[in-house]
Design an enzyme around this catalytic site. Structure first.
Site, PDB file in Angstrom:
ATOM      1  N   ALA A 124       0.844  -1.203   0.000  1.00 30.52           N
ATOM      2  CA  ALA A 124       0.000   0.000   0.000  1.00 30.52           C
ATOM      3  C   ALA A 124       0.879   1.252   0.000  1.00 30.52           C
ATOM      4  O   ALA A 124       1.309   1.734   1.053  1.00 30.52           O
ATOM      5  CB  ALA A 124      -0.940  -0.015   1.213  1.00 30.52           C
ATOM      6  N   SER A 132       2.985   8.578  -8.745  1.00 33.15           N
ATOM      7  CA  SER A 132       4.347   8.636  -9.286  1.00 33.15           C
ATOM      8  C   SER A 132       5.293   9.346  -8.322  1.00 33.15           C
ATOM      9  O   SER A 132       6.446   8.966  -8.173  1.00 33.15           O
ATOM     10  CB  SER A 132       4.348   9.385 -10.623  1.00 33.15           C
ATOM     11  N   ILE A 157      -4.842  -0.092  -4.635  1.00 33.23           N
ATOM     12  CA  ILE A 157      -4.136  -1.130  -3.887  1.00 33.23           C
ATOM     13  C   ILE A 157      -4.580  -2.513  -4.369  1.00 33.23           C
ATOM     14  O   ILE A 157      -5.719  -2.934  -4.132  1.00 33.23           O
ATOM     15  CB  ILE A 157      -4.365  -0.972  -2.358  1.00 33.23           C
ATOM     16  N   ARG A 241      10.012  -4.530 -10.598  1.00 33.40           N
ATOM     17  CA  ARG A 241       9.787  -3.868 -11.886  1.00 33.40           C
ATOM     18  C   ARG A 241      10.202  -4.751 -13.053  1.00 33.40           C
ATOM     19  O   ARG A 241       9.520  -4.789 -14.072  1.00 33.40           O
ATOM     20  CB  ARG A 241      10.550  -2.550 -11.936  1.00 33.40           C
ATOM     21  N   GLY A 338      -8.278 -10.044 -36.940  1.00 36.15           N
ATOM     22  CA  GLY A 338      -9.464  -9.446 -37.550  1.00 36.15           C
ATOM     23  C   GLY A 338     -10.585  -9.326 -36.535  1.00 36.15           C
ATOM     24  O   GLY A 338     -10.324  -9.127 -35.330  1.00 36.15           O
ATOM     25  N   GLU A 362       3.180   0.181 -10.871  1.00 34.27           N
ATOM     26  CA  GLU A 362       4.568   0.047 -10.399  1.00 34.27           C
ATOM     27  C   GLU A 362       5.520   0.983 -11.145  1.00 34.27           C
ATOM     28  O   GLU A 362       6.633   0.613 -11.494  1.00 34.27           O
ATOM     29  CB  GLU A 362       5.032  -1.411 -10.476  1.00 34.27           C
TER      30      GLU A 362
HETATM   31  N1  COS Z   1      16.959   2.112  -4.406  1.00 37.44           N
HETATM   32  C1  COS Z   1      17.493   2.607  -3.268  1.00 37.44           C
HETATM   33  N2  COS Z   1      17.471   3.934  -2.963  1.00 37.44           N
HETATM   34  C2  COS Z   1      16.902   4.768  -3.851  1.00 37.44           C
HETATM   35  C3  COS Z   1      16.325   4.321  -5.060  1.00 37.44           C
HETATM   36  C4  COS Z   1      16.387   2.932  -5.328  1.00 37.44           C
HETATM   37  N3  COS Z   1      15.862   2.429  -6.446  1.00 37.44           N
HETATM   38  N4  COS Z   1      15.838   5.370  -5.751  1.00 37.44           N
HETATM   39  C5  COS Z   1      16.098   6.454  -5.009  1.00 37.44           C
HETATM   40  N5  COS Z   1      16.735   6.079  -3.865  1.00 37.44           N
HETATM   41  C6  COS Z   1      17.214   6.983  -2.811  1.00 37.44           C
HETATM   42  C7  COS Z   1      18.041   8.080  -3.481  1.00 37.44           C
HETATM   43  O1  COS Z   1      19.397   7.670  -3.618  1.00 37.44           O
HETATM   44  C8  COS Z   1      17.878   9.228  -2.518  1.00 37.44           C
HETATM   45  O2  COS Z   1      18.748   9.065  -1.410  1.00 37.44           O
HETATM   46  P1  COS Z   1      20.033  10.072  -1.256  1.00 37.44           P
HETATM   47  O3  COS Z   1      19.427  11.427  -1.185  1.00 37.44           O
HETATM   48  O4  COS Z   1      20.644   9.585   0.009  1.00 37.44           O
HETATM   49  O5  COS Z   1      20.852   9.835  -2.474  1.00 37.44           O
HETATM   50  C9  COS Z   1      16.474   9.062  -1.979  1.00 37.44           C
HETATM   51  O6  COS Z   1      16.135   7.674  -2.186  1.00 37.44           O
HETATM   52  C10 COS Z   1      15.496   9.960  -2.690  1.00 37.44           C
HETATM   53  O7  COS Z   1      15.585   9.687  -4.092  1.00 37.44           O
HETATM   54  P2  COS Z   1      15.157  10.756  -5.203  1.00 37.44           P
HETATM   55  O8  COS Z   1      15.758  12.076  -4.893  1.00 37.44           O
HETATM   56  O9  COS Z   1      15.416  10.137  -6.533  1.00 37.44           O
HETATM   57  O10 COS Z   1      13.576  10.878  -4.909  1.00 37.44           O
HETATM   58  P3  COS Z   1      12.438  11.404  -5.815  1.00 37.44           P
HETATM   59  O11 COS Z   1      11.317  11.792  -4.919  1.00 37.44           O
HETATM   60  O12 COS Z   1      12.927  12.441  -6.756  1.00 37.44           O
HETATM   61  O13 COS Z   1      12.039  10.050  -6.602  1.00 37.44           O
HETATM   62  C11 COS Z   1      11.080   8.773  -8.400  1.00 37.44           C
HETATM   63  C12 COS Z   1      11.460  10.132  -7.821  1.00 37.44           C
HETATM   64  C13 COS Z   1      10.310   9.098  -9.646  1.00 37.44           C
HETATM   65  C14 COS Z   1      12.337   7.983  -8.756  1.00 37.44           C
HETATM   66  C15 COS Z   1      10.265   7.927  -7.392  1.00 37.44           C
HETATM   67  O14 COS Z   1       9.301   8.723  -6.761  1.00 37.44           O
HETATM   68  C16 COS Z   1       9.562   6.747  -8.064  1.00 37.44           C
HETATM   69  O15 COS Z   1      10.169   5.720  -8.370  1.00 37.44           O
HETATM   70  N6  COS Z   1       8.251   6.897  -8.309  1.00 37.44           N
HETATM   71  C17 COS Z   1       7.414   5.861  -8.893  1.00 37.44           C
HETATM   72  C18 COS Z   1       6.858   5.045  -7.818  1.00 37.44           C
HETATM   73  C19 COS Z   1       5.947   4.018  -8.287  1.00 37.44           C
HETATM   74  O16 COS Z   1       6.388   3.052  -8.864  1.00 37.44           O
HETATM   75  N7  COS Z   1       4.646   4.250  -8.026  1.00 37.44           N
HETATM   76  C20 COS Z   1       3.662   3.306  -8.374  1.00 37.44           C
HETATM   77  C21 COS Z   1       3.023   2.798  -7.134  1.00 37.44           C
HETATM   78  S1  COS Z   1       3.688   1.345  -6.550  1.00 37.44           S
HETATM   79  S2  COS Z   1       2.523  -0.020  -7.292  1.00 37.44           S
END
Ligand code: COS
Length: 396
Positions: A124, A132, A157, A241, A338, A362
Site C-alpha cells: 500500500a 508517481s 491497492i 519492476r 481481424g 509500479e
Molecule cells: N533504491 C534505493 N534507494 C533509492 C532508489 C532505489 N531504487 N531510488 C532512489 N533512492 C534513494 C536516493 O538515492 C535518494 O537518497 P540520497 O538522497 O541519500 O541519495 C532518496 O532515495 C530519494 O531519491 P530521489 O531524490 O530520486 O527521490 P524522488 O522523490 O525524486 O524520486 C522517483 C522520484 C520518480 C524515482 C520515485 O518517486 C519513483 O520511483 N516513483 C514511482 C513510484 C511508483 O512506482 N509508483 C507506483 C506505485 S507502486 S505499485
C-alpha cells in the site's frame, strides 16, 4: 505452445529450465482463467491458495529471491492468464518489504503463511495525490504511547479487500520528503482500517481504495528503520519492476502465438494470411520485439541475481521496454485476428485488456524514463569526473 528456446540463453541455469517446466505444467492445469468482476475475488484467493499449495509462491517470498525465477514464473503464468500472474506477483510484491527489511519476528509471523497461500499480501504505497511522486505521500504515522497511529488514504491497492495484511507507507516526519517515510505491517482486521471503495478495471482483479482512521499498530509493526520507507519501497520496486516486464513478455508471447496460428491457417486470396507480406512484416516486428523484451528482462534479472546491489537502471529499462513493446505486439495480434480479435472472450481480446495497466502500475512509463535518465546522467557525470576533471582526459 510457447517458444522456449530462450531458456538456452546463458542467463539461465539448469534449475531455471526445471522450474519453467514445472510451473508451465501447473499453469496448464490451472486452465485459462478469466473470471468476470463478480467472481474475481474468489478466483484470486483460489489461485493464490493453489500457487501456495503447489510450492510456487515460496519462490516469491523469503530470504533468497532469485529474480530470474520470479520473471520466469510471471512470464509463464501471464501466458496462460493475467489473474494467475497477478496472484503470484502480488504475493511477492506485498510481502517484499518483509522479505527484504523485516525483523525475524515479522518474517516468522507472515512469510510462511504467504508462501503456503494461507495469507494474502498487499503493498500500500499510492495515494489519491501521490502515485508517481512517492515522496509526496500524506498518510501519517504518529507515535503515541509506544504505538503508531495511522491516518490517511491509499488507492489503487492490488489485493485491496482480500489481503490479510498491508505493507503500508506513511509519513513519520524524520525529514521532509523522501527521507521522512516509514513502512508498517498492518493486519487487515486492524480497527480503523476499512475498504473505502472497490475499483473495477477493464481487466478484472481485486483493487481498492483504503481508509485509515486512526488505525493503531504497535511500534514493532514498523518494517525497516525510521525514515527508511522510501528506500524500502524503491528496493522492492527495483526487484519487482523487471518482473512486470516479464508479465508483459508473457502476454506478448501469447499474442504472437495466437496471431501466428491465425496467419498459418486463415485462407484468403488463394493462400494463407501468412503468405501476405504485410502480415509477414507484422509477425517479424512482433517476433523481434518479443526477443528484445526477453533480453532486457532477463538481463535485469540476471544482473540482480549475480549480486548487483542496485538494478534501478536495468529494471526500469526492462519494464519500460517490455511493457511498451507488449502493448504494440498485442495490438498487432488483434489486427491479424481481424474481427475475432475484438470478440469478448477471445484470448487476444483479453490480452488487449490485460496488457494496458502494465504501462501504468509500479511506475508509469514516464516515471521509468525519469529513473533511466537520472541513472544515465549520474553514470555519465561519474565517468566524466574520473576522466576529465583535469582537462586532459577524454570525454564521453
Ligand atoms: N533504491 C534505493 N534507494 C533509492 C532508489 C532505489 N531504487 N531510488 C532512489 N533512492 C534513494 C536516493 O538515492 C535518494 O537518497 P540520497 O538522497 O541519500 O541519495 C532518496 O532515495 C530519494 O531519491 P530521489 O531524490 O530520486 O527521490 P524522488 O522523490 O525524486 O524520486 C522517483 C522520484 C520518480 C524515482 C520515485 O518517486 C519513483 O520511483 N516513483 C514511482 C513510484 C511508483 O512506482 N509508483 C507506483 C506505485 S507502486 S505499485
Amino acid at each position: 505452445m510457447a517458444d522456449r528456446t530462450f531458456l538456452d540463453w546463458p542467463f539461465f541455469e539448469p534449475r531455471h529450465r526445471d522450474f519453467a517446466d514445472g510451473i508451465a505444467a501447473f499453469a496448464d492445469d490451472l486452465g485459462d482463467l478469466a473470471p468476470g468482476h463478480a467472481d474475481v475475488d474468489a478466483s484470486c484467493r483460489e489461485i493464490a491458495r493453489r500457487l501456495g499449495a503447489g510450492g510456487w509462491t515460496a519462490n516469491a517470498v523469503g530470504d533468497a529471491l532469485d529474480v530470474r525465477t520470479l520473471c520466469l514464473a510471471r512470464e509463464i503464468l501471464a501466458y496462460r492468464g493475467g489473474l494467475a500472474d497477478f496472484a503470484f506477483a502480488m504475493q511477492g510484491l506485498g510481502s517484499g518489504p518483509i522479505t527484504l527489511f523485516g525483523t525475524n519476528d515479522q518474517k516468522r509471523d507472515w512469510l510462511p503463511r504467504v508462501a503456503r497461500g494461507e495469507a494474502i499480501a498487499a503493498f500500500a504505497l499510492s495515494e489519491p495525490e501521490a502515485g508517481s511522486d512517492v515522496a509526496a505521500l500524506k498518510t501519517t504515522a504518529t507515535p503515541d504511547g509506544g504505538d503508531f497511529v495511522i491516518a490517511g488514504e491509499k488507492t489503487w491497492i492490488s489485493n485491496g479487500g482480500i489481503a490479510d495484511f498491508y505493507c503500508t507507507f506513511a509519513r513519520t516526519g524524520e525529514a521532509p520528503g523522501a527521507k521522512g517515510l516509514s513502512c508498517f505491517l498492518i493486519p487487515a482486521e486492524t480497527p480503523g482500517l476499512t475498504v473505502a471503495e472497490r475499483i473495477e478495471t477493464s481487466a478484472p482483479h481485486p483493487l481498492a481504495r483504503l481508509r485509515f482512521e486512526d488505525a493503531r499498530v504497535p511500534a514493532s509493526a514498523r518494517i525497516g528503520g525510521a525514515g527508511e520507507g522510501f528506500k524500502v519501497a524503491m528496493s522492492v520496486l527495483d526487484i519487482f519492476r523487471s518482473t512486470v516486464g516479464a508479465a508483459a513478455l508473457g502476454f506478448a508471447r501469447r499474442a504472437l502465438d495466437e496471431a501466428s496460428g491465425r496467419a498459418a491457417t486463415r485462407r484468403l486470396f488463394g493462400g494463407t494470411l501468412g503468405d501476405l507480406q504485410m502480415v509477414q512484416a507484422m509477425l517479424a516486428d512482433m517476433a523481434t520485439a518479443v526477443d528484445a523484451a526477453a533480453l532486457m528482462v532477463y538481463r535485469a534479472a540476471w544482473t540482480k541475481d549475480a549480486g548487483a546491489p542496485r538494478v534501478t537502471r536495468e529494471s526500469a529499462m526492462a519494464k519500460l521496454h517490455a511493457t511498451e513493446t507488449a502493448q504494440r505486439v498485442v495490438d498487432q495480434a488483434v489486427q491479424i485476428m481481424g474481427g475475432h480479435g475484438v470478440v469478448l472472450g477471445n484470448p487476444v481480446e483479453r490480452l488487449y485488456r490485460d496488457v494496458r495497466a502494465l504501462r501504468i502500475y509500479e511506475g508509469a512509463s514516464e516515471v521509468q524514463k525519469v529513473v533511466i535518465a537520472r541513472q544515465h546522467l549520474a553514470a555519465y557525470a561519474e565517468r566524466a569526473n574520473a576522466k576529465g576533471v583535469d582537462g586532459k582526459g577524454e570525454r564521453g
